[in-house]
Design a protein around this motif. Structure first.
Motif, short mmCIF file in Angstrom:
data_model
loop_
_atom_site.label_atom_id
_atom_site.label_comp_id
_atom_site.label_asym_id
_atom_site.label_seq_id
_atom_site.Cartn_x
_atom_site.Cartn_y
_atom_site.Cartn_z
N LEU A 46 0.83 -1.11 -0.54
CA LEU A 46 0.19 0.40 0.22
C LEU A 46 0.93 1.26 -0.15
O LEU A 46 0.32 2.14 -0.81
N ARG A 47 1.89 1.52 0.27
CA ARG A 47 2.79 2.25 0.66
C ARG A 47 3.88 2.59 -0.43
O ARG A 47 4.07 3.74 -1.11
N SER A 48 3.84 1.40 -0.99
CA SER A 48 4.97 1.25 -2.74
C SER A 48 2.74 2.05 -3.31
O SER A 48 3.88 2.75 -3.81
N TRP A 49 2.35 1.55 -3.26
CA TRP A 49 1.43 2.23 -4.31
C TRP A 49 0.97 3.46 -4.45
O TRP A 49 0.71 3.86 -5.68
N TYR A 50 0.80 4.19 -2.89
CA TYR A 50 0.44 5.29 -3.34
C TYR A 50 1.36 6.07 -2.39
O TYR A 50 1.46 7.89 -2.54
N ASP A 51 3.43 5.71 -2.23
CA ASP A 51 3.61 6.79 -2.01
C ASP A 51 3.97 7.48 -0.69
O ASP A 51 3.84 8.22 -1.47
N ASP A 52 3.45 6.84 -0.24
CA ASP A 52 3.09 7.48 1.33
C ASP A 52 3.39 6.99 2.25
O ASP A 52 3.37 5.37 1.81
N LEU A 62 0.20 2.74 15.41
CA LEU A 62 -0.01 3.23 14.38
C LEU A 62 -0.58 4.33 14.38
O LEU A 62 -1.81 4.38 14.55
N ILE A 63 -0.16 5.44 13.75
CA ILE A 63 -1.14 7.29 14.10
C ILE A 63 -0.96 7.38 11.93
O ILE A 63 -0.17 7.12 11.49
N PRO A 64 -2.13 7.06 11.34
CA PRO A 64 -2.72 7.67 10.00
C PRO A 64 -2.47 9.02 10.02
O PRO A 64 -2.03 10.06 9.77
N THR A 65 -1.43 8.65 8.10
CA THR A 65 -0.98 10.30 8.09
C THR A 65 -1.73 11.15 7.32
O THR A 65 -3.73 10.31 7.20
N PRO A 66 -2.56 11.98 7.40
CA PRO A 66 -3.41 12.90 6.27
C PRO A 66 -3.70 12.15 5.49
O PRO A 66 -5.10 12.65 4.73
N PHE A 67 -3.07 11.89 4.37
CA PHE A 67 -3.49 10.95 3.15
C PHE A 67 -4.42 9.82 3.50
O PHE A 67 -5.28 9.56 2.62
N ALA A 68 -3.99 9.12 4.53
CA ALA A 68 -4.84 8.57 5.19
C ALA A 68 -6.15 7.82 5.51
O ALA A 68 -6.84 7.74 5.32
N GLU A 69 -5.91 9.42 6.14
CA GLU A 69 -7.22 9.69 6.37
C GLU A 69 -7.90 10.26 5.61
O GLU A 69 -9.40 9.77 5.63
#
Length: 321
Positions: A46-52, A62-69
């Motif tokens: 998932l990190r690789s796909w979205y580059d986030d 684990l805390i979601p990033t703004p993009f994950a939110e």
């Protein structure tokens, strides 16, 4: 379409959804019944796909990033739609159908005693499997994922509260069943009844608190804190009925706060109880008003089974208010 989804693994979306709720890889692995390494691999994809980074590791969770939110409600919607599509079929009758409900425990005790028989009658089916579980911190997620059809709970009307209806996920719909301002309950020999009933008495005595979604304080405590006061909560129980039952003990000097709608049930089962209005200003009473709602996924709004369940619950409540 093939080129857009080439290399895209939908399992990583399911992993993301559960990590978001559990806030840990280990917790997600337990929920999904797979090894932590599988969850970690899906998260890496998932990190690789979205580059986030998607989730940031902290000492505790684990805390979601703004993009994950931003991503979470869309993924929840997609997973729910996929499950709905996979289960679409023509059903000539409701026999053998499973119904999953999540209710705050006192609803079943006080108001929805006939919910099972009512559903059997409405759906004209003798062989329904009805599962009813208690509301908990994970209930919204269960509705979103389609594990539960409908939930019934109380939400706070104060806009500042995290439990205000506006704070619900965007894919959750709600219908208000009724509104209620809680009351204070004490037994007839409580020393508080020999005093003038006022705010000073209310704040002086110890309170029995309720644990709701792992929290013992609610918007009442927020309002009191804002005017410089704090309740003395020295005992915490699972639900309102337990709190009132404990407060009914003649040797108990703590006070209980419970919904006013519970009063007919309380007086029928605990004859030594007295109900008092909470001695606060009208402005604060308005803020602590509780909205009792039925919750469901927006894609179930026009689903026949879901409509029948909601209608049955609404009829049960409306017949008592």
């Amino acid at each position: 379409m093939d080129s857009l989804l080439k290399g895209f693994d939908f399992k990583m979306l399911e992993s993301f959804s559960v990590i978001y709720v559990e806030r840990s890889v280990r917790g997600a692995s337990k929920r999904l019944g797979v090894n932590p390494s599988t969850i970690s691999k899906n998260l890496a994809k998932l990190r690789s796909w979205y580059d986030d980074e998607i989730f940031i590791q902290t000492p505790n969770e684990l805390i979601p990033t703004p993009f994950a939110e931003q991503l979470y409600p869309m993924i929840e919607d997609l997973l729910s739609t996929a499950k709905f599509i996979s289960q679409m079929k023509s059903m000539p009758d409701w026999n053998g159908e499973r119904i999953n409900l999540i209710l705050e425990e006192h609803f079943l005790t006080v108001l929805l005693t006939n919910i099972s028989s009512d559903l059997h009658k409405l759906m004209d089916a003798q062989c329904l499997e009805i599962n009813i579980s208690n509301w908990n911190y994970n209930s919204i997620s269960e509705i979103i994922h389609g594990k539960s059809d409908v939930g019934v709970c109380g939400l706070e009307s104060c806009i500042e509260s995290r439990y205000h209806p506006d704070k619900l996920p965007i894919n959750i719909c709600y219908d208000v069943l009724f509104r209620d301002v809680p009351s204070v309950y004490v037994h007839k020999d409580h020393p508080i009844l020999s005093e003038e009933w006022c705010f000073n008495s209310f704040i002086k005595y110890e309170h029995i608190g309720i644990s709701w979604e792992n929290k013992k304080e609610w918007v009442l405590d927020t309002c009191l804190n804002q005017i410089g006061y704090k309740r003395k909560i020295t005992l915490v129980v699972a639900n309102f009925i337990h709190a009132v039952q404990l407060a009914a003990n003649p040797d108990e000097h703590r006070i209980a706060i419970a919904p006013t709608y519970c009063w007919p049930y309380i007086i029928n089962n605990l004859e030594n109880m007295v109900k008092l209005d909470i001695p606060l200003s009208d402005n604060i009473l308005k803020r602590i008003e509780v909205l009792y709602v039925v919750l469901y996924h927006k894609r179930m709004k026009y689903n026949i089974k879901n409509e029948i369940i909601r209608g049955c619950i609404q009829n049960s409540f409306s017949s008592r208010f």
